[in-house]
Scaffold this active site. Structure first.
Site, PDB file in Angstrom:
ATOM      1  N   MET A   1      37.502 -28.829   9.718  1.00  0.00           N
ATOM      2  CA  MET A   1      38.909 -28.888   9.803  1.00  0.00           C
ATOM      3  C   MET A   1      39.745 -27.435   9.454  1.00  0.00           C
ATOM      4  O   MET A   1      40.759 -27.116   9.794  1.00  0.00           O
ATOM      5  CB  MET A   1      39.696 -29.758   8.656  1.00  0.00           C
ATOM      6  CG  MET A   1      41.198 -29.968   8.959  1.00  0.00           C
ATOM      7  SD  MET A   1      41.709 -30.363  10.331  1.00  0.00           S
ATOM      8  CE  MET A   1      43.266 -30.613  10.064  1.00  0.00           C
ATOM      9  N   CYS A   2      38.687 -26.448   8.757  1.00  0.00           N
ATOM     10  CA  CYS A   2      39.267 -25.175   8.333  1.00  0.00           C
ATOM     11  C   CYS A   2      39.865 -24.330   9.571  1.00  0.00           C
ATOM     12  O   CYS A   2      39.074 -24.528  10.523  1.00  0.00           O
ATOM     13  CB  CYS A   2      38.175 -24.531   7.478  1.00  0.00           C
ATOM     14  SG  CYS A   2      37.455 -25.460   6.098  1.00  0.00           S
TER      15      CYS A   2
END
Length: 350
Positions: A1-2
């Site tokens: 998700m980063c």
């Protein structure tokens, strides 16, 4: 998700950190406010021949004394100071960021270490594993990592990132999953001149960890990304592999794909897989690595995490999202998405 981003100017023309702060902040939906950071190359020209060691100290008492003593066992501290910061409402200053400019001594190394890089690697491993209250989070020459728990804009303002000028920049907005959110767990992860920002999860971490620890590395920072930096140092520096070959070892083709390759190409890929089987990284990931000679971007073999590339003249951009690239350079050309496992490499122009 980063959210991740990397940038290089191939002519070593430097830019300050204000633009990458804006670009990384555009990907705040990819983070959680638990960690963000930046790496910049070319920021310490006055100390270019010295290792810039960035350290988190819990206090400036006993732990700093131990680090000072260890450094003096191996070389000379030519300068040290607290890294300048500005208080931010969104950041609780739980550590004191400190920097040393350090030169290993040939006399002290004699008969013990083969190179200055080996000395600094030993010091990083020793401090991070055994000195309570101290974490070395950056250890390259003419470069530095700046990170903390917080949102990208808060971390950038905390470190006054616009005061630094570099020809390579990396940025990371963290959304921790299987590891805690703490200053040392924020990205980039660094060893010597290797800096890594990573989106995803290395599900082969246990195997990769055991592999690098067999060569003397110590994984002590509670996150899978740490092992990527050590793999690049092992394969790229110690084994002398090209960036293309390092990526081929870490994200190799599937066996079925190798079987369909021309004979010589198949033989090479088989040899790499057999030699570096324990370095192979599984799981969904997109990675950008900063090095002393350029940047490297690549994804897992199925491309379960996004990676976008843009170019404009001498500048190469790699990011999770095109919008972040266009924030850095509205005139960017040739925007595309690389194939799964394809290395994207930006090198300096000689």
């Amino acid at each position: 998700m980063c959210g991740i981003i990397g940038f290089i100017d191939r002519t070593k023309s430097r830019m300050d950190g204000s633009s990458i702060k804006v670009a990384l902040s555009l990907m705040n939906e990819r983070g959680s406010g638990d960690g963000a950071g930046y790496a910049a190359y070319g920021i310490y020209p006055e100390y270019a021949d010295y290792y810039a060691l960035h350290v988190f100290f819990d206090n400036l008492g006993e732990s700093k004394k131990k680090v000072d003593e260890l450094l003096e066992q191996w070389g000379i501290i030519v300068h040290q100071e607290e890294i300048p910061t500005t208080p931010q409402p969104g950041i609780k200053k739980v550590h004191t960021p400190w920097r040393y400019f350090f030169k290993p001594s040939e006399d002290l190394m004699a008969g013990k270490m083969a190179s200055e890089n080996d000395v600094v690697t030993y010091i990083v491993m020793e401090v991070n594993a055994n000195v309570k209250g101290a974490t070395i989070f950056s250890s390259g020459k003419n470069m530095g990592v700046f990170k903390a728990s917080g949102w990208p804009e808060d971390v950038a303002n905390f470190y006054r990132i616009e005061d630094y000028k570099g020809y390579i920049w990396l940025g990371h907005n963290r959304y921790p999953t299987n590891s805690p959110g703490w200053w040392g767990g924020a990205h980039p992860f660094n060893l010597l001149n290797w800096s890594v920002v990573h989106n995803g999860e290395i599900t082969s971490y246990g195997t990769n960890q055991r592999y690098v620890e067999g060569y003397g590395y110590k994984c002590s920072l509670f996150t899978d990304t740490e092992v990527v930096a050590y793999l690049f140092d092992l394969l790229g520096r110690q084994h002398g592999l090209s960036y293309e070959m390092v990526v081929k070892a870490l994200a190799p083709p599937f066996w079925d794909d190798i079987d369909r390759m021309p004979e010589k190409e198949a033989e090479l890929n088989k040899a790499v897989r057999l030699t570096y089987g324990s370095a192979l990284m599984n799981g969904p990931f997109a990675i950008v690595v900063g090095t002393e000679n350029g940047i490297v971007g690549f994804t897992d073999r199925i491309k379960l995490r996004p990676l976008v590339v843009g170019e404009n003249g001498n500048r190469l951009y790699i990011s999770s999202e095109e919008s972040a690239i266009r924030a850095l350079d509205p005139e960017v050309k040739n925007v595309y998405t690389p194939r799964a496992g394809e290395p994207i490499i930006g090198r300096f122009i000689e």
